[in-house]
Design a protein around this motif. Structure first.
Motif, short mmCIF file in Angstrom:
data_model
loop_
_atom_site.label_atom_id
_atom_site.label_comp_id
_atom_site.label_asym_id
_atom_site.label_seq_id
_atom_site.Cartn_x
_atom_site.Cartn_y
_atom_site.Cartn_z
N GLY A 93 -75.81 -6.47 -52.90
CA GLY A 93 -74.59 -5.92 -52.33
C GLY A 93 -74.74 -5.37 -50.94
N ARG A 94 -75.96 -5.34 -50.40
CA ARG A 94 -76.15 -4.82 -49.04
C ARG A 94 -75.65 -5.81 -48.00
N GLN A 95 -75.26 -5.28 -46.85
CA GLN A 95 -74.88 -6.09 -45.70
C GLN A 95 -76.12 -6.19 -44.80
N LEU A 96 -76.74 -7.35 -44.79
CA LEU A 96 -77.99 -7.53 -44.05
C LEU A 96 -77.71 -8.16 -42.69
N PRO A 97 -77.93 -7.41 -41.57
CA PRO A 97 -77.70 -7.99 -40.24
C PRO A 97 -78.82 -8.96 -39.88
N VAL A 98 -78.43 -10.11 -39.35
CA VAL A 98 -79.38 -11.14 -38.95
C VAL A 98 -79.05 -11.55 -37.52
N GLU A 99 -80.06 -11.67 -36.69
CA GLU A 99 -79.83 -12.09 -35.30
C GLU A 99 -81.02 -12.90 -34.80
N SER A 100 -80.76 -13.78 -33.86
CA SER A 100 -81.82 -14.53 -33.20
C SER A 100 -82.08 -13.93 -31.83
N GLN A 101 -83.23 -14.25 -31.28
CA GLN A 101 -83.59 -13.72 -29.97
C GLN A 101 -82.79 -14.43 -28.87
N PRO A 102 -82.44 -13.72 -27.79
CA PRO A 102 -81.72 -14.37 -26.69
C PRO A 102 -82.52 -15.56 -26.16
N GLY A 103 -81.85 -16.69 -26.03
CA GLY A 103 -82.52 -17.90 -25.55
C GLY A 103 -83.21 -18.69 -26.64
N GLU A 104 -83.25 -18.15 -27.86
CA GLU A 104 -83.87 -18.88 -28.97
C GLU A 104 -82.89 -19.92 -29.50
N ILE A 105 -83.30 -21.18 -29.47
CA ILE A 105 -82.44 -22.27 -29.92
C ILE A 105 -82.72 -22.55 -31.40
N MET A 106 -81.65 -22.52 -32.19
CA MET A 106 -81.77 -22.80 -33.62
C MET A 106 -81.47 -24.28 -33.84
N ARG A 107 -82.51 -25.07 -33.98
CA ARG A 107 -82.35 -26.51 -34.16
C ARG A 107 -81.87 -26.82 -35.58
N PRO A 108 -81.23 -27.97 -35.79
CA PRO A 108 -80.82 -28.35 -37.15
C PRO A 108 -82.03 -28.40 -38.09
N GLY A 109 -81.89 -27.72 -39.21
CA GLY A 109 -82.97 -27.69 -40.18
C GLY A 109 -83.99 -26.59 -39.94
N SER A 110 -83.80 -25.78 -38.90
CA SER A 110 -84.75 -24.70 -38.64
C SER A 110 -84.59 -23.59 -39.69
N CYS A 111 -85.60 -22.75 -39.78
CA CYS A 111 -85.63 -21.75 -40.84
C CYS A 111 -86.13 -20.43 -40.26
N LYS A 112 -85.55 -19.35 -40.73
CA LYS A 112 -85.95 -18.01 -40.30
C LYS A 112 -86.39 -17.23 -41.53
N ALA A 113 -87.58 -16.62 -41.48
CA ALA A 113 -88.12 -15.86 -42.60
C ALA A 113 -88.00 -14.36 -42.31
N ILE A 114 -87.52 -13.61 -43.30
CA ILE A 114 -87.40 -12.16 -43.18
C ILE A 114 -88.26 -11.54 -44.27
N ASN A 115 -89.23 -10.74 -43.87
CA ASN A 115 -90.14 -10.13 -44.83
C ASN A 115 -89.43 -9.07 -45.68
N ASP A 116 -89.90 -8.93 -46.92
CA ASP A 116 -89.45 -7.87 -47.84
C ASP A 116 -87.96 -7.92 -48.16
N GLU A 117 -87.34 -9.09 -48.03
CA GLU A 117 -85.93 -9.25 -48.41
C GLU A 117 -85.75 -10.29 -49.50
N GLY A 118 -86.86 -10.68 -50.13
CA GLY A 118 -86.79 -11.62 -51.24
C GLY A 118 -86.66 -10.89 -52.57
N MET A 119 -87.15 -11.49 -53.64
CA MET A 119 -87.08 -10.90 -54.97
C MET A 119 -88.14 -9.81 -55.13
N PRO A 120 -87.84 -8.78 -55.94
CA PRO A 120 -88.89 -7.80 -56.28
C PRO A 120 -90.04 -8.52 -57.00
N ILE A 121 -91.26 -8.09 -56.73
CA ILE A 121 -92.43 -8.69 -57.36
C ILE A 121 -92.72 -7.94 -58.66
#
Length: 213
Positions: A135-163
C-alpha cells in the motif's frame, strides 16, 4: 476383553475334509471378534464410541503464515491426524499455495513489475509513483540524461519480498520498462528530433544503415 474363541490372536482355525483321511487345516479371521482379538459386550460398551474406541471430534487448527514464506512451503501439526487404537498418530501437513498477483510477479525473494514509459520520459528521464504491494507509494526516478531503452530494467534494493525468518531483510524490486511510441510526429517534432539527434552523413553510414533507409 480378550476374545475367548481365538484367545486374542484374531485368527480362527477350521478343519476341512477333502477325502477320507485327508484333512486341511484352514486359517481365517475370527468370526467372534472380527479379527480384532477382543470381544466387546455391547450392552456394557461406551455409549459414545459404541465399542470402536474412536469418536468423531472437530478441532480448529490455526495456521500462522510468517513473512516471506514461499509457494509450496509446508506447515506441520505433529500428531494431529486421525487416531486409531494401536496405531501411531500421524501429522497434518498444510501446503501453502501462493495466489498470483495481476501486476507483481514473485521469483524467490525478488519482485518483478512492468512499467510503460512515454518516449520523452524514456529519452529525457522520468519520475513516477509505484503503488507497492503493502500500500505504500514508492517514488521512482531515473537520473537526468539516463536513457531507458526498451527492455531495460531498474533494480531497487530492499523493496522485494521479506526474506523468511530474517525479519529485517528483503529482496530486490525489479522494474521492467516498456516504451510507448507515438503513432505519428508533426513536422516541427520531426525537425526538433533531427536537431537533437542529427542524422549521420552518407559517408559514415554502413551498408546495413543505407539499406534500412
Amino acid at each position: 476383553m480378550e476374545c475367548s474363541s481365538c484367545e486374542g490372536s484374531g485368527v480362527g482355525h477350521s478343519i476341512k475334509e477333502h477325502a477320507p483321511g485327508v484333512f486341511q487345516r484352514m486359517q481365517s479371521s475370527c468370526r467372534e471378534c472380527g479379527g480384532t482379538g477382543k470381544f466387546i459386550n455391547y450392552k456394557n460398551c461406551c455409549p459414545q464410541c459404541k465399542g470402536d474406541a474412536v469418536v468423531q471430534e472437530r478441532k480448529v487448527l490455526e495456521v500462522h503464515i510468517e513473512k516471506g514464506m514461499q509457494n509450496g512451503q509446508k506447515v506441520t501439526f505433529p500428531g494431529e491426524a486421525d487416531e486409531a487404537p494401536d496405531l501411531v498418530t500421524g501429522d497434518i501437513v498444510i501446503v501453502l499455495e501462493q495466489e498470483e498477483h495481476p501486476k507483481f510477479k514473485r521469483k524467490g525473494d525478488d519482485l518483478f513489475v512492468e512499467h510503460t514509459l512515454s518516449l520523452p520520459d524514456a529519452l529525457c528521464g522520468c519520475q513516477f509513483v509505484l503503488n507497492h504491494l503493502d500500500g505504500r507509494q514508492l517514488p521512482v526516478e531515473s537520473q537526468p540524461g539516463e536513457i531507458m531503452r526498451p527492455g531495460s530494467c531498474k533494480a531497487i534494493n530492499d523493496e522485494g519480498m521479506p526474506i523468511y525468518q530474517r525479519p529485517f531483510a528483503k529482496g530486490k524490486l525489479y522494474i521492467h520498462f516498456n516504451e510507448e511510441f507515438p503513432d505519428s510526429l508533426s513536422p516541427d517534432q520531426v525537425q526538433a528530433s533531427w536537431n537533437i539527434c542529427p542524422p549521420k552523413p552518407l559517408s559514415e553510414l554502413t551498408d546495413m544503415e543505407i539499406n534500412a533507409r
